[in-house]
Design a protein around this motif. Structure first.
Motif, short mmCIF file in Angstrom:
data_model
loop_
_atom_site.label_atom_id
_atom_site.label_comp_id
_atom_site.label_asym_id
_atom_site.label_seq_id
_atom_site.Cartn_x
_atom_site.Cartn_y
_atom_site.Cartn_z
N PRO A 90 56.68 -23.55 57.47
CA PRO A 90 57.35 -24.84 57.35
C PRO A 90 56.47 -25.95 57.92
N ALA A 91 56.66 -27.13 57.40
CA ALA A 91 55.95 -28.31 57.90
C ALA A 91 56.67 -29.55 57.40
N THR A 92 56.35 -30.67 58.01
CA THR A 92 56.96 -31.94 57.62
C THR A 92 56.03 -33.08 57.97
N LYS A 93 56.16 -34.17 57.23
CA LYS A 93 55.47 -35.41 57.55
C LYS A 93 56.48 -36.53 57.83
N VAL A 94 57.74 -36.19 57.95
CA VAL A 94 58.77 -37.20 58.21
C VAL A 94 58.49 -37.93 59.53
N HIS A 95 57.89 -37.22 60.48
CA HIS A 95 57.58 -37.85 61.76
C HIS A 95 56.66 -39.06 61.60
N GLU A 96 55.79 -39.04 60.59
CA GLU A 96 54.89 -40.18 60.37
C GLU A 96 55.68 -41.42 59.98
N LEU A 97 56.71 -41.25 59.17
CA LEU A 97 57.59 -42.37 58.82
C LEU A 97 58.33 -42.86 60.05
N VAL A 98 58.84 -41.93 60.84
CA VAL A 98 59.59 -42.28 62.04
C VAL A 98 58.71 -43.05 63.02
N VAL A 99 57.48 -42.59 63.23
CA VAL A 99 56.56 -43.28 64.12
C VAL A 99 56.31 -44.71 63.63
N ASP A 100 56.12 -44.88 62.33
CA ASP A 100 55.93 -46.23 61.78
C ASP A 100 57.17 -47.10 61.99
N LEU A 101 58.35 -46.54 61.76
CA LEU A 101 59.58 -47.32 61.93
C LEU A 101 59.84 -47.69 63.40
N LEU A 102 59.46 -46.82 64.31
CA LEU A 102 59.68 -47.08 65.73
C LEU A 102 58.93 -48.33 66.21
#
Length: 134
Positions: free
Chosen positions: A117-129
């Motif tokens: 498993p893997a995800t890149k959703v954290h990259e969106l979250v970091v940008d939004l933060l």
């Protein structure tokens, strides 16, 4: 673009990411992908544990339910209206980001469909933060 693997063929999943990269190199607009392989529940689960095993999509829901029940919050279900507030209150966003980053590093340059498993959703979250006052 936010999407997950679900039942899409691997080449379709990969080509979405590759097309976004290609479009970003040829135009003024930058496209980024925030995918999860195999489902968005993986990103949610990282708020509670550093899961690295490639498990079935239904098992993610069971594991999320276990974490929510431990806090007296009942079962996980799709479209849970207060999920983000529950993750914020009972999960750990900073750990989820770190777990996701480390997981991607482990896979290196493998095709997205092979990163399970893997995800890149954290990259969106970091940008939004960057735009949310603390």
């Amino acid at each position: 673009m936010v999407y997950d693997q679900d039942d899409f063929p691997p080449e379709r999943f990969d080509n979405t990411s590759y097309a976004a990269d290609k479009l970003s190199k040829t135009g003024d607009i930058q496209y980024k992908t925030a995918w999860s392989n195999q489902c968005i529940e993986y990103w949610f689960l990282l708020h509670f544990e550093n899961l690295q095993a490639d498990i079935d999509r239904e098992q993610y829901k069971k594991k999320l339910s276990q974490h929510l029940r431990r806090h007296g919050l009942g079962e996980y279900r799709k479209n849970l209206t207060n999920l983000f507030s529950l993750l914020k209150q009972y999960g750990n966003l900073e750990l989820a980001i770190r777990f996701a980053e480390n997981r991607l590093k482990e896979f290196g340059k493998q095709k997205p469909s092979m990163q399970r498993p893997a995800t890149k959703v954290h990259e969106l979250v970091v940008d939004l933060l960057k735009y949310i006052p603390k």
